[in-house]
Design a protein around this motif. Sequence first.
Motif, mmCIF file in Angstrom:
data_model
loop_
_atom_site.group_PDB
_atom_site.id
_atom_site.type_symbol
_atom_site.label_atom_id
_atom_site.label_comp_id
_atom_site.label_asym_id
_atom_site.label_seq_id
_atom_site.Cartn_x
_atom_site.Cartn_y
_atom_site.Cartn_z
ATOM 1 N N GLN A 182 -7.995 -2.188 2.006
ATOM 2 C CA GLN A 182 -7.592 -1.030 2.821
ATOM 3 C C GLN A 182 -6.384 -1.402 3.689
ATOM 4 O O GLN A 182 -5.408 -0.665 3.777
ATOM 5 N N GLN A 183 -6.464 -2.591 4.312
ATOM 6 C CA GLN A 183 -5.379 -3.020 5.215
ATOM 7 C C GLN A 183 -4.156 -3.501 4.437
ATOM 8 O O GLN A 183 -3.038 -3.406 4.938
ATOM 9 N N THR A 184 -4.341 -3.989 3.210
ATOM 10 C CA THR A 184 -3.198 -4.471 2.412
ATOM 11 C C THR A 184 -2.296 -3.283 2.054
ATOM 12 O O THR A 184 -1.064 -3.371 2.123
ATOM 13 N N ILE A 185 -2.927 -2.176 1.706
ATOM 14 C CA ILE A 185 -2.171 -0.966 1.371
ATOM 15 C C ILE A 185 -1.423 -0.463 2.607
ATOM 16 O O ILE A 185 -0.257 -0.084 2.547
ATOM 17 N N GLU A 186 -2.105 -0.525 3.745
ATOM 18 C CA GLU A 186 -1.483 -0.111 5.001
ATOM 19 C C GLU A 186 -0.244 -0.978 5.276
ATOM 20 O O GLU A 186 0.804 -0.468 5.668
ATOM 21 N N LEU A 187 -0.393 -2.276 5.048
ATOM 22 C CA LEU A 187 0.724 -3.208 5.280
ATOM 23 C C LEU A 187 1.908 -2.897 4.374
ATOM 24 O O LEU A 187 3.059 -2.981 4.804
ATOM 25 N N ALA A 188 1.612 -2.573 3.123
ATOM 26 C CA ALA A 188 2.694 -2.257 2.179
ATOM 27 C C ALA A 188 3.432 -0.997 2.645
ATOM 28 O O ALA A 188 4.664 -0.942 2.629
ATOM 29 N N LYS A 189 2.670 -0.009 3.114
ATOM 30 C CA LYS A 189 3.301 1.243 3.569
ATOM 31 C C LYS A 189 4.118 1.011 4.833
ATOM 32 O O LYS A 189 5.198 1.568 5.013
ATOM 33 N N LEU A 190 3.595 0.172 5.735
ATOM 34 C CA LEU A 190 4.282 -0.065 7.009
ATOM 35 C C LEU A 190 5.556 -0.881 6.809
ATOM 36 O O LEU A 190 6.575 -0.618 7.436
ATOM 37 N N SER A 191 5.484 -1.888 5.940
ATOM 38 C CA SER A 191 6.585 -2.849 5.846
ATOM 39 C C SER A 191 7.576 -2.512 4.736
ATOM 40 O O SER A 191 8.732 -2.888 4.823
ATOM 41 N N ARG A 192 7.101 -1.883 3.673
ATOM 42 C CA ARG A 192 7.878 -1.706 2.435
ATOM 43 C C ARG A 192 8.427 -3.049 1.940
ATOM 44 O O ARG A 192 9.460 -3.119 1.275
ATOM 45 N N GLY A 193 7.740 -4.143 2.330
ATOM 46 C CA GLY A 193 8.170 -5.487 1.909
ATOM 47 C C GLY A 193 7.448 -5.908 0.648
ATOM 48 O O GLY A 193 6.840 -5.083 -0.054
ATOM 49 N N ASN A 194 7.503 -7.200 0.346
ATOM 50 C CA ASN A 194 6.760 -7.736 -0.803
ATOM 51 C C ASN A 194 5.420 -8.227 -0.283
ATOM 52 O O ASN A 194 5.373 -9.208 0.460
ATOM 53 N N LYS B 162 -6.128 1.375 -6.629
ATOM 54 C CA LYS B 162 -5.622 2.216 -5.535
ATOM 55 C C LYS B 162 -4.096 2.103 -5.419
ATOM 56 O O LYS B 162 -3.415 3.082 -5.126
ATOM 57 N N VAL B 163 -3.593 0.881 -5.647
ATOM 58 C CA VAL B 163 -2.145 0.646 -5.563
ATOM 59 C C VAL B 163 -1.413 1.496 -6.597
ATOM 60 O O VAL B 163 -0.372 2.107 -6.312
ATOM 61 N N THR B 164 -1.971 1.566 -7.792
ATOM 62 C CA THR B 164 -1.340 2.355 -8.858
ATOM 63 C C THR B 164 -1.339 3.837 -8.467
ATOM 64 O O THR B 164 -0.309 4.511 -8.560
ATOM 65 N N ILE B 165 -2.490 4.314 -8.004
ATOM 66 C CA ILE B 165 -2.587 5.732 -7.627
ATOM 67 C C ILE B 165 -1.563 6.074 -6.541
ATOM 68 O O ILE B 165 -0.944 7.128 -6.550
ATOM 69 N N GLN B 166 -1.372 5.143 -5.602
ATOM 70 C CA GLN B 166 -0.481 5.429 -4.472
ATOM 71 C C GLN B 166 0.975 5.065 -4.753
ATOM 72 O O GLN B 166 1.819 5.135 -3.863
ATOM 73 N N GLY B 167 1.265 4.632 -5.982
ATOM 74 C CA GLY B 167 2.659 4.340 -6.371
ATOM 75 C C GLY B 167 3.241 3.153 -5.613
ATOM 76 O O GLY B 167 4.429 3.143 -5.291
ATOM 77 N N LEU B 168 2.407 2.144 -5.335
ATOM 78 C CA LEU B 168 2.894 0.988 -4.577
ATOM 79 C C LEU B 168 3.002 -0.275 -5.440
ATOM 80 O O LEU B 168 3.208 -1.370 -4.921
ATOM 81 N N SER B 169 2.872 -0.097 -6.762
ATOM 82 C CA SER B 169 2.794 -1.277 -7.653
ATOM 83 C C SER B 169 4.026 -2.171 -7.570
ATOM 84 O O SER B 169 3.930 -3.374 -7.826
ATOM 85 N N ASP B 170 5.184 -1.602 -7.233
ATOM 86 C CA ASP B 170 6.387 -2.448 -7.190
ATOM 87 C C ASP B 170 6.418 -3.344 -5.958
ATOM 88 O O ASP B 170 7.103 -4.362 -5.946
ATOM 89 N N ILE B 171 5.667 -3.017 -4.920
ATOM 90 C CA ILE B 171 5.736 -3.857 -3.701
ATOM 91 C C ILE B 171 4.420 -4.557 -3.363
ATOM 92 O O ILE B 171 4.398 -5.451 -2.537
ATOM 93 N N LEU B 172 3.310 -4.162 -3.974
ATOM 94 C CA LEU B 172 2.036 -4.821 -3.652
ATOM 95 C C LEU B 172 1.437 -5.459 -4.904
ATOM 96 O O LEU B 172 1.089 -4.762 -5.854
ATOM 97 N N LYS B 173 1.347 -6.786 -4.896
ATOM 98 C CA LYS B 173 0.753 -7.518 -6.022
ATOM 99 C C LYS B 173 -0.540 -8.178 -5.556
ATOM 100 O O LYS B 173 -0.684 -8.499 -4.369
ATOM 101 N N THR B 174 -1.446 -8.396 -6.489
ATOM 102 C CA THR B 174 -2.676 -9.099 -6.131
ATOM 103 C C THR B 174 -2.668 -10.480 -6.774
ATOM 104 O O THR B 174 -2.022 -10.688 -7.806
ATOM 105 N N ILE B 175 -3.404 -11.386 -6.160
ATOM 106 C CA ILE B 175 -3.521 -12.720 -6.748
ATOM 107 C C ILE B 175 -4.939 -13.232 -6.519
ATOM 108 O O ILE B 175 -5.474 -13.129 -5.413
ATOM 109 N N ASN B 176 -5.518 -13.730 -7.618
ATOM 110 C CA ASN B 176 -6.856 -14.306 -7.535
ATOM 111 C C ASN B 176 -6.695 -15.802 -7.273
ATOM 112 O O ASN B 176 -6.362 -16.572 -8.164
ATOM 113 N N MET B 177 -6.924 -16.177 -6.026
ATOM 114 C CA MET B 177 -6.743 -17.583 -5.629
ATOM 115 C C MET B 177 -7.669 -17.842 -4.458
ATOM 116 O O MET B 177 -7.926 -16.926 -3.661
#
Length: 245
Positions: free
Chosen positions: A47-59, A76-91
Motif C-alpha cells: 500500500q505504501q510502496t504505491i503511495e511512494l511511487a505516486k508521490l515521488s515519480r522516481g524509481n 495493483k501496480v499494473t492496474i494503476q499504470g505504475l509498472s514503469d516506475i515501480l518494480k518488485t524484488i524477491n530478496m
Amino acid sequence: MDLIYEIFDGLPRQGPGDPKSTQKAYSFLGELPLNLNIIDIGCGTGQQTIELAKLSRGNVIGLDNHQPYLNELKRKVTIQGLSDILKTINMSMFELDFEQNYFDIIWSEGAIYIYGLEKALEDWRIFLKNNGYFVFSHITWFKGDYPNDLKEYWKNEYPDIKTIEENIKIIEEKGFNLIKHFKLPKSSWWKYLYTPLEGNITRLKEKYKKEEDKLTQINEVIMEIELFRKYSDFYGYTFFIIQKI
Ligand SMILES: C[S@@+](CC[C@H](N)C(=O)[O-])C[C@H]1O[C@@H](n2cnc3c(N)ncnc32)[C@H](O)[C@@H]1O
C-alpha cells in the motif's frame, strides 16, 4: 497456505499504517533530486510502496521475501499504470545486494523489527547516498507504568521495544540526523489491519474449530488485537524521518 499467511490473506496491508501517514512522512523530506532511487524494505502487498511511487515519480523498488505479496503488489501496480516506475524484488532484507551509495531514500514501514533497528542503521547506511533519507515506522513505548500483561507480551514478542527518546538516541549515535518523528494514529491500526483481520479470524475460527494447534495460533492473534484495544495509549508505531550525515 501456512496458517499465518491465511490469517493475513487479502488484507490491504500487513502492518499498521495508512496512506495519509506515508504522505505525511514523505512531506518532511527536503528538496529532492530528480530521478530518485527509492527502496521499500519489507513492502508486503505495498500500500505504501504505491503511495511512494505516486508521490515521488522516481524509481521505486518494493522488496519482500514472500512472493504472493509481491504478486499482489504487481497486480495493483499494473492496474494503476505504475509498472514503469515501480518494480518488485524477491530478496531477503538479510541479504541486500545493491550498489553502495545507490538509494536516495530507504523506506520501511512496520518491518525493521525483523532485522533489528540498530543493525539496520549500521548495515543499510552503505546503500544510501550521502544526505540520503531513511524513513521507517517502528514499534515504540509511549509511556511508562506498563501493565504487567502488556510487559509480558512484549518481552516475548519483541524484547527490544524502546521509548521514542531511546530510539532517537540510537539514531543519532549511528550517524543520522533526526528530521522529524510522529506517532501513527490509532485508526491506522484498525482501518487497514485489525478490522479486516478480525473478519478473517471469525471465518478461520469456524473453519478450524476442530484443530487445536490452529486455534491456538488464531487465539494468539486475537490476544494481540485485544491488547491493542486495551492498551494503545502505552505503545504504538512511530514514524522516524532521518538523514544520513
Ligand atoms: C509487518 S509486515 C509489513 C508490511 C508492509 N510494510 C506494511 O506496512 O503493510 C512485514 C513484511 O516483511 C516481510 N518480511 C519478513 N521477513 C523478511 C525478510 N527476511 N526479508 C524481506 N522481507 C521480509 C514480510 O513478508 C512482510 O511483508
